[in-house]
Enzyme design. Structure first.
Site, PDB file in Angstrom:
ATOM      1  N   ASP A 172      56.303  55.017 -65.120  1.00 38.94           N
ATOM      2  CA  ASP A 172      57.712  55.019 -65.430  1.00 38.94           C
ATOM      3  C   ASP A 172      58.444  54.619 -64.140  1.00 38.94           C
ATOM      4  O   ASP A 172      57.863  54.521 -63.060  1.00 38.94           O
ATOM      5  CB  ASP A 172      58.156  56.400 -65.957  1.00 38.94           C
ATOM      6  CG  ASP A 172      59.428  56.313 -66.769  1.00 38.94           C
ATOM      7  OD1 ASP A 172      59.687  57.204 -67.584  1.00 38.94           O
ATOM      8  OD2 ASP A 172      60.182  55.327 -66.575  1.00 38.94           O
TER       9      ASP A 172
HETATM   10  C1  GLC Z   1      63.373  54.977 -67.724  1.00 39.43           C
HETATM   11  C2  GLC Z   1      62.704  55.707 -68.876  1.00 39.43           C
HETATM   12  C3  GLC Z   1      61.677  54.879 -69.602  1.00 39.43           C
HETATM   13  C4  GLC Z   1      62.088  53.408 -69.556  1.00 39.43           C
HETATM   14  C5  GLC Z   1      61.983  52.965 -68.106  1.00 39.43           C
HETATM   15  C6  GLC Z   1      62.412  51.497 -67.918  1.00 39.43           C
HETATM   16  O1  GLC Z   1      63.545  55.865 -66.666  1.00 39.43           O
HETATM   17  O2  GLC Z   1      62.115  56.975 -68.583  1.00 39.43           O
HETATM   18  O3  GLC Z   1      61.599  55.387 -70.936  1.00 39.43           O
HETATM   19  O4  GLC Z   1      61.241  52.625 -70.374  1.00 39.43           O
HETATM   20  O5  GLC Z   1      62.740  53.792 -67.241  1.00 39.43           O
HETATM   21  O6  GLC Z   1      63.767  51.359 -68.171  1.00 39.43           O
END
Ligand code: GLC
Length: 737
Positions: A280
């Site tokens: 993430d």
């Molecule tokens: C965010 C979220 C995740 C998302 C990623 C990219 O923090 O936790 O669900 O896909 O970053 O935006």
């Protein structure tokens, strides 16, 4: 040229592509390999849906792409920028490895479908598959071939803001929707231009954050992790997902992004997952904040060695992995494994064969926008849940009655939900416009805002009460706005904001029948004039077709068929609340008088206000009979179950018949009920229909004392009914081998 490998894959093509990839890996420098493991937001634009992180200039990012230091970009909207970046990667880098473009395509792109929790309320995985497919068609037309979805986190604490992105509290429902959304996004052949690589997220346990506080500590037994939080990921992978996103949260002291037992033990050794793991957003760097790494170098090492293949946004892998490999702290074999996974997925997407496909300016539409709007309306109307309808107040009449539409959600704000992050949607229609278009005479409708979402309006309540007194029926459009659920949007209180509650109570006191239209991203604890309303429709965030869909149900063009995918508790203090709870040694039985020294609160019963699976329609359905093939299920046998449902109403019914089991005893305590099947059926007025289920031993599996999948003989209760607290009851015994 790397031949396509998905759908049209033959053994020969597969081995040819693998050979080409091995040859490529053999020619790559360590830095080029790490480049394939480094994913970034586009430079030079505001980062969407994430905290602003240190960003390169566009020139620096383009230089990195030419140097083979970037595997892909995410949330970079528009074809021009993608094409420019792809040209730099394919035509100007040493090895010409194509970029992959990813995005948070959660529930639509140019057409916004209902939020995932709303779609789960339809109890129609096939519908979710269709909206995911349409989303993939729209986003791939903008050059995206990878979506960071479906979110498959089980969520049992309504305070947590991200429940809106998932499929609710139940494992069985969660598994069905996880698989359906992966099939929808990826389609039948990943090499097709409109296929998007799916990314079940957030692996794992993210929805179990203590206090429902986003990003907070998770402390789960391995048994609960394996029995509740992992199964939807397994279903997503079994449906063909080839990437997975590791989560921010720790579980029992080990951050998921650097948890080898999860990322290598479960994913690779147990599940044989063939795709790649992407972190993430800056989750590897956050190992430092967790206190799990002393610095960026240790964070990179821990995350990578645990099994996170690709680093999102932090740049830590690019910065430290070459040195860690040179120092022998990261084996070259581990580096090559990660690169191989990424390159194989890029090959399956057809990126090597056609890196510019879909990036050229297309004349004319590349997807059927009207059809997608029709699908959005169908999905929205079928996701609405009718909680109550006293005196059959609904459907509303189109003439002869004056309606007062009161509340802050009658217009076109807050229709899309918290994860609409791209612009250029067709203008949506709100409730007011949709209702007015249905009325015999538009002046039958009076609209008063009455209050803002979380602040009163001077004179607002007085104006609303006056409108209510002058009307025959009040429609109250209240609830949460888009900023009150989603990522980083947990609420300590799950009630209607006070300003709106005051409005609702004042309007209720006017004494006219009230229909509540809830706007919500979570289960809410309903009080006062909201709770006492004659009718309540849960309308979530329904997307582009919010107004028409709500009007379809309000005026009876559509019979509400949604069912709650999350329990609505009586009070905020009951959360985390879920139906499949354990008995305890001192259960306060639902139908028994409150007793001392039992597991119950002094100030509330243990019941939900509205239980999981609950929902009404405009017809009446009676559960007439339940037949169980036998009182005994052979160890290697199965058990057929049939329930007869009758529509005693005057219009077609749609019913979600739910099958639950309850093990009476086992070597590990079991939930009082577990959903094991559901059938959504249409029943013509005055007619009956049978719904059939088949149980087998596999449906009775739980995680045993040895933490392995276990089935034990013994007595089980079973129910077929309209919710987690109702139903025709029977029982059976699974006989020993
Ligand atoms: C965010 C979220 C995740 C998302 C990623 C990219 O923090 O936790 O669900 O896909 O970053 O935006």
């Amino acid at each position: 040229m790397l031949a396509c490998m998905a759908g049209c894959t033959t053994g020969v093509q597969q081995s040819m592509a693998d050979a080409r990839i091995e040859s490529l890996i053999g020619r790559m420098t360590v830095e080029e390999k790490v480049g394939q493991l480094s994913l970034y937001a586009p430079a030079g634009v505001d980062i969407v849906a994430n905290p602003q992180a240190a960003q390169q200039s566009i020139d620096q990012q383009m230089a990195d792409i030419r140097a083979g230091r970037v595997t892909g970009l995410f949330n970079n909207e528009g074809l021009e920028g993608k094409r420019r970046a792809q040209e730099a990667a394919v035509k100007e880098s040493r090895l010409g490895i194509p970029l992959i473009f990813g995005a948070d395509i959660i529930h639509g792109f140019r057409t916004v479908f209902p939020v995932p929790l709303a779609e789960a309320a339809s109890w129609e995985p096939a519908l979710a598959e269709r909206t995911a497919r349409a989303s993939a068609q729209e986003a791939s037309a903008d050059g995206f071939r990878w979506t960071f979805a479906p979110m498959v986190d089980i969520a049992r604490d309504a305070r947590w803001g991200r429940g809106v992105e998932g499929a609710g509290e139940d494992v069985y429902v969660g598994r069905q929707f996880a698989a359906a959304r992966v099939r929808g996004f990826q389609g039948s052949d990943l090499s097709r231009a409109d296929a998007m690589l799916a990314t079940p997220k957030h692996f794992a346990g993210y929805g179990a954050a203590e206090g429902g506080l986003d990003y907070n500590t998770v402390d789960l037994s391995e048994r609960t992790l394996r029995e509740v939080y992992l199964p939807p990921f397994r279903s997503a992978i079994d449906a063909g997902a080839l990437s997975i996103m590791s989560a921010f949260n720790e579980i029992g002291g080990i951050p998921s992004n650097a948890n080898a037992a999860l990322l290598t033990g479960v994913l690779r050794k147990e599940w044989r997952f063939q795709g790649f793991v992407v972190s993430d957003y800056t989750a590897d760097e956050e190992l430092i904040a967790h206190g799990f790494a002393a610095d960026g170098r240790e964070a990179a090492r821990r995350a990578f060695m645990a099994g996170t293949d690709v680093s999102m946004q932090s740049g830590l892998y690019m910065k430290y992995l070459p040195g860690l490999v040179a120092a022998g702290e990261v084996p070259k074999s581990r580096l090559d494994d990660a690169v191989r996974r990424v390159l194989r997925v890029k090959a399956r997407l057809g990126l090597f064969d056609q890196p510019f496909r879909g990036l050229d300016k297309q004349d004319g539409p590349r997807f059927d926008a009207p059809a997608h709007q029709a699908l959005a309306r169908e999905a929205a109307s079928r996701s609405i849940v009718l909680l109550k309808n006293e005196g059959d107040l609904l459907p509303l009449p189109r003439s002869g009655k004056k309606i007062a539409l009161i509340g802050p959600f009658a217009g076109i704000s807050d229709l899309f939900g918290p994860w609409r992050i791209f612009p250029d949607q067709a203008p949506p229609m709100g409730i007011e416009e949709a209702m007015r278009s249905r009325l015999a005479s538009p002046d039958l409708l009076t609209v008063v805002r009455g209050s803002d979402v979380d602040a009163p309006i001077a004179g607002g309540i007085a104006a609303a009460v006056a409108a209510a007194r002058d009307a025959d029926i009040v429609v109250l459009s209240i609830g949460e706005n888009e900023q009150m659920s989603g990522e980083a949007r947990s609420r300590s209180d799950i009630e209607i904001p006070k300003a709106q509650q005051d409005l609702a109570d004042a309007v209720a006191a006017a004494g006219k029948p009230v229909v509540v239209l809830l706007r919500n991203g979570r289960a809410l604890a309903l009080e006062g004039g909201v709770r006492q309303a004659s009718a309540i429709l849960v309308t979530w965030f329904l997307g582009s077709q919010t107004g028409p869909a709500i009007a379809d149900v309000l005026y009876g063009d559509v019979n509400p068929s949604g069912r709650l995918p999350v329990s609505f508790p009586q009070t905020p203090g009951q959360v985390p609340y879920y139906y499949s709870h354990k008995r305890t040694g001192r259960p306060q039985l639902a139908d028994a008088p409150a007793q001392m020294y039992k597991a119950r609160y002094l100030d509330a019963t243990n019941d939900a206000l509205y239980p999981f699976g609950h929902g009404l329609g405009y017809a009446r359905v009676r559960y007439d009979a339940l037949e169980v093939q036998s009182g005994r299920m052979a160890w290697d046998g199965s058990l057929k179950i049939r329930a007869r449902l009758s529509n005693t109403g005057r219009r077609e019914a749609e019913e979600v018949a739910q099958l639950y089991i309850g093990a009476r005893s086992a070597s590990v305590t079991r939930p009082v009920r577990e959903l094991k099947g559901f059938r959504k059926v249409r029943i013509p007025p005055g007619e009956s229909t049978d719904v059939d289920f088949t149980l087998s031993r596999a449906d009775l599996m739980f995680i045993g004392q040895n933490l392995k999948p276990t089935v034990e003989s013994g007595p089980f209760d079973l129910w077929v009914g309209p919710s987690a607290t109702q139903g025709l009851k029977s029982s059976f015994v699974l006989v020993p081998e």
